[in-house]
Enzyme design. Structure first.
Site, PDB file in Angstrom:
ATOM      1  N   GLY A   1      47.240  38.259  37.883  1.00 11.70           N
ATOM      2  CA  GLY A   1      47.247  37.308  36.781  1.00 11.70           C
ATOM      3  C   GLY A   1      46.932  35.868  37.151  1.00 11.70           C
TER       4      GLY A   1
ATOM      5  N   LEU B   1      41.771  46.066  33.901  1.00  9.37           N
ATOM      6  CA  LEU B   1      40.935  47.023  34.616  1.00  9.37           C
ATOM      7  C   LEU B   1      40.720  48.347  33.880  1.00  9.37           C
ATOM      8  CD1 LEU B   1      41.974  46.237  38.294  1.00  9.37           C
ATOM      9  CD2 LEU B   1      40.185  45.207  36.888  1.00  9.37           C
TER      10      LEU B   1
ATOM     11  N   HIS C   1      34.114  38.406  34.975  1.00  9.09           N
ATOM     12  CA  HIS C   1      33.704  39.344  36.024  1.00  9.09           C
ATOM     13  C   HIS C   1      33.354  38.549  37.283  1.00  9.09           C
ATOM     14  CE1 HIS C   1      32.252  43.041  37.766  1.00  9.09           C
ATOM     15  NE2 HIS C   1      31.232  42.344  38.226  1.00  9.09           N
TER      16      HIS C   1
HETATM   17  C1  GAR Z   1      39.565  38.712  39.046  1.00  6.39           C
HETATM   18  O1  GAR Z   1      38.775  38.396  40.167  1.00  6.39           O
HETATM   19  C2  GAR Z   1      38.684  39.207  37.911  1.00  6.39           C
HETATM   20  O2  GAR Z   1      37.456  38.539  37.830  1.00  6.39           O
HETATM   21  C3  GAR Z   1      38.493  40.647  38.304  1.00  6.39           C
HETATM   22  O3  GAR Z   1      39.768  41.064  38.753  1.00  6.39           O
HETATM   23  C4  GAR Z   1      40.451  39.938  39.330  1.00  6.39           C
HETATM   24  C5  GAR Z   1      41.806  39.819  38.685  1.00  6.39           C
HETATM   25  O4  GAR Z   1      42.566  38.818  39.303  1.00  6.39           O
HETATM   26  N1  GAR Z   1      38.010  41.441  37.206  1.00  6.39           N
HETATM   27  C6  GAR Z   1      37.175  42.450  37.367  1.00  6.39           C
HETATM   28  O5  GAR Z   1      36.783  42.833  38.453  1.00  6.39           O
HETATM   29  C7  GAR Z   1      36.721  43.113  36.074  1.00  6.39           C
HETATM   30  N2  GAR Z   1      35.596  43.962  36.293  1.00  6.39           N
HETATM   31  P1  GAR Z   1      43.798  38.141  38.561  1.00  6.39           P
HETATM   32  O6  GAR Z   1      44.704  39.261  38.055  1.00  6.39           O
HETATM   33  O7  GAR Z   1      44.475  37.336  39.645  1.00  6.39           O
HETATM   34  O8  GAR Z   1      43.279  37.276  37.435  1.00  6.39           O
END
Ligand code: GAR
Length: 203
Positions: free
Chosen positions: A12, A91, A110
């Site tokens: 998050g 996800l 992304h």
């Molecule tokens: C982030 O880097 C986001 O861009 C990625 O997951 C991570 C979540 O981090 N999303 C994807 O890969 C979607 N395809 P967070 O929970 O610390 O925000």
């Protein structure tokens, strides 16, 4: 006032960037009303609670049929009058019922420059591993609208980030977050809030 829901699955940090931006007045015509997590262990839930935002779990594991999961998500959003949905490290791939309920009102962040390293199977550290394996010198992040093609909706914002010698997926992920994601996502949310608020008030 545009009612915002943020959908999360993990740590998050992007949610935190939105919470901090909101506290700094970045969304004068929007408010984060709800954080919805796809699993109960998501640390993002703690961040939401610490900020006094309603935090709920709609567990992907509890639904065998993805269509039933989509219905449960739509129900959670619509029962709270949500106008704008932000996928911030969410996800699970959302299906037609959610997309039809929120046309052009779902944003996703992304961690690459779409159309590189995106689509089904590209999430989290896997995206950065793929960029390193390919040997690109520049990567970045993209905020886009969500349609039925994974990572295939209209691009709203992108920012490039250098890949440095010796990068690991973890160091690259951190740089992409710091230099791109945590800035782009609040910017895109502010932009959409302006548009949606303007549309509803005729401004
Ligand atoms: C982030 O880097 C986001 O861009 C990625 O997951 C991570 C979540 O981090 N999303 C994807 O890969 C979607 N395809 P967070 O929970 O610390 O925000």
């Amino acid at each position: 006032m545009v009612k915002i829901a943020v959908l999360v699955s993990g740590g998050g940090t992007n949610l935190q960037a939105l919470i901090d931006a909101q506290a700094a007045g970045a969304f004068p015509n929007g408010n984060i009303e709800l954080v919805l997590a796809s699993n109960a262990k998501a640390y993002a839930l703690e961040r939401a609670r610490a900020a006094g935002i309603e935090a709920i779990v709609v567990s992907r594991k509890s639904y065998e049929d993805p269509a039933d999961y989509d219905q449960a998500v739509v129900q959670a959003l619509q029962s709270r009058g949500i106008d704008l949905v932000v996928l911030a490290g969410f996800l699970s791939i959302l299906g037609k019922a959610v997309i039809d309920a929120y046309p052009d009102r779902i944003l996703n962040i992304h961690p690459s420059l779409i159309p590189s390293f995106c689509g089904a199977g590209f999430y989290g550290l896997r995206v950065h591993q793929a960029a390193l394996d390919y040997g690109v010198k520049v990567t970045g992040a993209t905020v886009h609208l969500v349609n039925e093609i994974p990572d295939g909706g209209k691009i709203l914002l992108q920012k490039a980030v250098d890949v440095l010698p010796g990068d690991t997926p973890e160091t690259l992920q951190r740089r992409v977050m710091e230099q791109a994601e945590w800035k782009l996502l609040p910017q895109a949310v502010a932009m959409l809030c302006d548009q949606l608020d303007g549309a509803s008030t005729g401004k």
